[in-house]
Design an enzyme around this catalytic site. Sequence first.
Site, PDB file in Angstrom:
ATOM      1  N   TYR A  24      99.332  52.232   6.288  1.00 28.58           N
ATOM      2  CA  TYR A  24     100.711  52.513   5.776  1.00 28.58           C
ATOM      3  C   TYR A  24     101.147  53.887   6.498  1.00 28.58           C
ATOM      4  O   TYR A  24     100.477  54.768   6.949  1.00 28.58           O
ATOM      5  CB  TYR A  24     100.585  52.935   4.322  1.00 28.58           C
ATOM      6  CG  TYR A  24     100.509  51.704   3.420  1.00 28.58           C
ATOM      7  CD1 TYR A  24     101.805  51.134   3.045  1.00 28.58           C
ATOM      8  CD2 TYR A  24      99.458  51.344   2.964  1.00 28.58           C
ATOM      9  CE1 TYR A  24     101.672  49.954   2.161  1.00 28.58           C
ATOM     10  CE2 TYR A  24      99.410  50.007   2.145  1.00 28.58           C
ATOM     11  CZ  TYR A  24     100.576  49.496   1.589  1.00 28.58           C
ATOM     12  OH  TYR A  24     100.412  48.512   0.761  1.00 28.58           O
ATOM     13  N   TYR A  78      93.761  45.514   4.205  1.00 26.22           N
ATOM     14  CA  TYR A  78      93.368  46.622   4.278  1.00 26.22           C
ATOM     15  C   TYR A  78      92.338  47.067   3.384  1.00 26.22           C
ATOM     16  O   TYR A  78      92.354  46.610   2.267  1.00 26.22           O
ATOM     17  CB  TYR A  78      94.280  47.934   4.400  1.00 26.22           C
ATOM     18  CG  TYR A  78      95.104  47.968   3.235  1.00 26.22           C
ATOM     19  CD1 TYR A  78      94.771  48.643   1.893  1.00 26.22           C
ATOM     20  CD2 TYR A  78      96.338  47.342   3.163  1.00 26.22           C
ATOM     21  CE1 TYR A  78      95.465  48.818   0.811  1.00 26.22           C
ATOM     22  CE2 TYR A  78      97.090  47.479   1.978  1.00 26.22           C
ATOM     23  CZ  TYR A  78      96.813  48.209   0.789  1.00 26.22           C
ATOM     24  OH  TYR A  78      97.735  48.376  -0.229  1.00 26.22           O
ATOM     25  N   ARG A 113      92.274  44.501   0.220  1.00 20.08           N
ATOM     26  CA  ARG A 113      93.410  44.224  -0.204  1.00 20.08           C
ATOM     27  C   ARG A 113      93.900  42.826   0.745  1.00 20.08           C
ATOM     28  O   ARG A 113      94.120  42.872   1.894  1.00 20.08           O
ATOM     29  CB  ARG A 113      94.579  45.074  -0.195  1.00 20.08           C
ATOM     30  CG  ARG A 113      94.554  46.344  -1.098  1.00 20.08           C
ATOM     31  CD  ARG A 113      94.361  45.983  -2.712  1.00 20.08           C
ATOM     32  NE  ARG A 113      95.050  44.900  -3.277  1.00 20.08           N
ATOM     33  CZ  ARG A 113      96.243  44.669  -3.531  1.00 20.08           C
ATOM     34  NH1 ARG A 113      97.255  45.681  -3.543  1.00 20.08           N
ATOM     35  NH2 ARG A 113      96.820  43.465  -4.159  1.00 20.08           N
ATOM     36  N   HIS A 149      99.957  41.832   1.769  1.00 23.51           N
ATOM     37  CA  HIS A 149     100.767  41.714   0.624  1.00 23.51           C
ATOM     38  C   HIS A 149     102.120  42.713   0.875  1.00 23.51           C
ATOM     39  O   HIS A 149     101.980  43.602   1.724  1.00 23.51           O
ATOM     40  CB  HIS A 149     100.160  42.270  -0.634  1.00 23.51           C
ATOM     41  CG  HIS A 149      99.625  43.718  -0.680  1.00 23.51           C
ATOM     42  ND1 HIS A 149      98.524  43.934  -0.117  1.00 23.51           N
ATOM     43  CD2 HIS A 149     100.367  45.057  -0.888  1.00 23.51           C
ATOM     44  CE1 HIS A 149      98.456  45.540   0.020  1.00 23.51           C
ATOM     45  NE2 HIS A 149      99.304  46.041  -0.772  1.00 23.51           N
ATOM     46  N   HIS A 197     104.933  45.101  -1.340  1.00 17.85           N
ATOM     47  CA  HIS A 197     105.140  45.445  -2.533  1.00 17.85           C
ATOM     48  C   HIS A 197     106.843  45.248  -2.743  1.00 17.85           C
ATOM     49  O   HIS A 197     107.649  45.586  -1.866  1.00 17.85           O
ATOM     50  CB  HIS A 197     104.908  47.029  -2.814  1.00 17.85           C
ATOM     51  CG  HIS A 197     103.596  47.230  -2.709  1.00 17.85           C
ATOM     52  ND1 HIS A 197     102.738  47.504  -3.844  1.00 17.85           N
ATOM     53  CD2 HIS A 197     102.781  47.636  -1.439  1.00 17.85           C
ATOM     54  CE1 HIS A 197     101.309  48.001  -3.226  1.00 17.85           C
ATOM     55  NE2 HIS A 197     101.498  48.154  -1.901  1.00 17.85           N
TER      56      HIS A 197
HETATM   57 FE   LIG Z   1      99.542  48.052  -0.695  1.00 21.28          FE
END
Ligand SMILES: [Fe+3]
Lengths: 246, 210
Positions: free
Chosen positions: A112, A151, A161, A164, A166
Amino acid sequence: METVTDDDHREFLQRDRGVHPPAFTPDYKTSVLRSPRRALLSLQNSLSEVTGPTFGHSEIGELDNDLIRNYAHDGQPIGERCIVHGRVRDENGRGIPQTLVEFWQANAGGRYRHRNDHYLAPIDPNFGGCGRTLTDAQGNYVFRTIKPGPYPWRNFLNSWRPAHIHFSVFGSGFAQRLITQMYFEGDPLIWRDPMVLGIPDRAAAERLIAPLDMNAAIPLDMLAYRFDITLRGRQSTVFENKLQGN
Amino acid sequence: MVQPLPETFRETPSQTAGPYVHIGLIPQQAGFDIFETNFSNVVAGPDATGEPIRVEGRVFDGAGEPVRDVLIEVWQANAAGRYAHPADRQPGKEADPHFRGWGRTGSDFETGLWFFDTVKPGIVSGRHGRPMAPHLNLWIVARGINTGLQTRLYFSDEEAANAADPVLNLIEQKSRRQTLIARRETRDGRGVYVLDIHLQGEAETVFFDV
Ligand SMILES: [Fe+3]
């Protein structure tokens, strides 16, 4: 012309808590200290719940729904190009027009662009990882992006995870406010994820998995995934004006 | 057999906003600039009618630590007690063109402090015409919160209105009503209302299923 119809002062249907993860989901460890333990207080709707913020096209930039271009400085972001599209509707099946849909995600490597993310995978200089759009008159939305990577995260030692995106959605009243996550069809990490597994109803969890949508793919350019979002519906009986008491 | 009811759908499940919610909703706090128009914690600009106030506080977890990655949204009526939404048809209350009534903010990554700059809302007519004391509607999301939490913020200097408020009166244990009432202070001549929100524990805030 008002984009809000006469129906928009009706009360909302009671929220079906069975489709949502409960506050306390110990396999998602952060929830342990952040979950209220007392019963929520059920509240009949007043104007405070049936109204909510409205958004206009002047607030949304031309590239806001194009994550491939909205942070590209000296090239294109790395990764699989894809389209994500769908419809925002309520439980009664009515499309919700001109509502704000916001989305954010990791880059193709699972990193991110956030000052608190220190994962080893590199930042992509040409990828911001966020966007937003207003639904059209039928409640449809679309954006272009790069498929995010999975990640690792600090939960169990080997927690990953699934890929995905959000989503944040408004609807027409503040009681409809929803944040959720979209997963990608076929990802083997989905059914190992404590956030997905926190949803008590398997069929409800499956509604977070976007199928590949070949009819929306652009040949020789990009694949597409379809993700419909359902917000709470409003009561279908004619409203008797109790809400505002006049 | 009976006639089938019209087809209905079930609500999409909620998922946590996660630790990086700032990227999507307030990217500047994540550390970068991307949109021309950014949403902010200024709920009412300088031209809005009403008493300018600041509302601030922290959100605490069950261990008493401030939650430093929380995101809060506010939705409120204007100084006359009217929401900026077409479904609000309360007679005799004017909309204010300088007032939106919505804002969002992230708590400070170091201190956990959040704040909004706004004007104090007026009384809104509640169900069956019972007046609701001035209040803000708050929606709270963060890593570790699976479904956004809905609560309200009331004002400590509205004692009479609070005592008659139909929502505060639904809270059986009177001591818990205090968890929704922000304490008024004055700083540089301006009213500042402070409300700490507790996700868990002795002082757990009242959250609503709206
Ligand atoms: Fe996330």
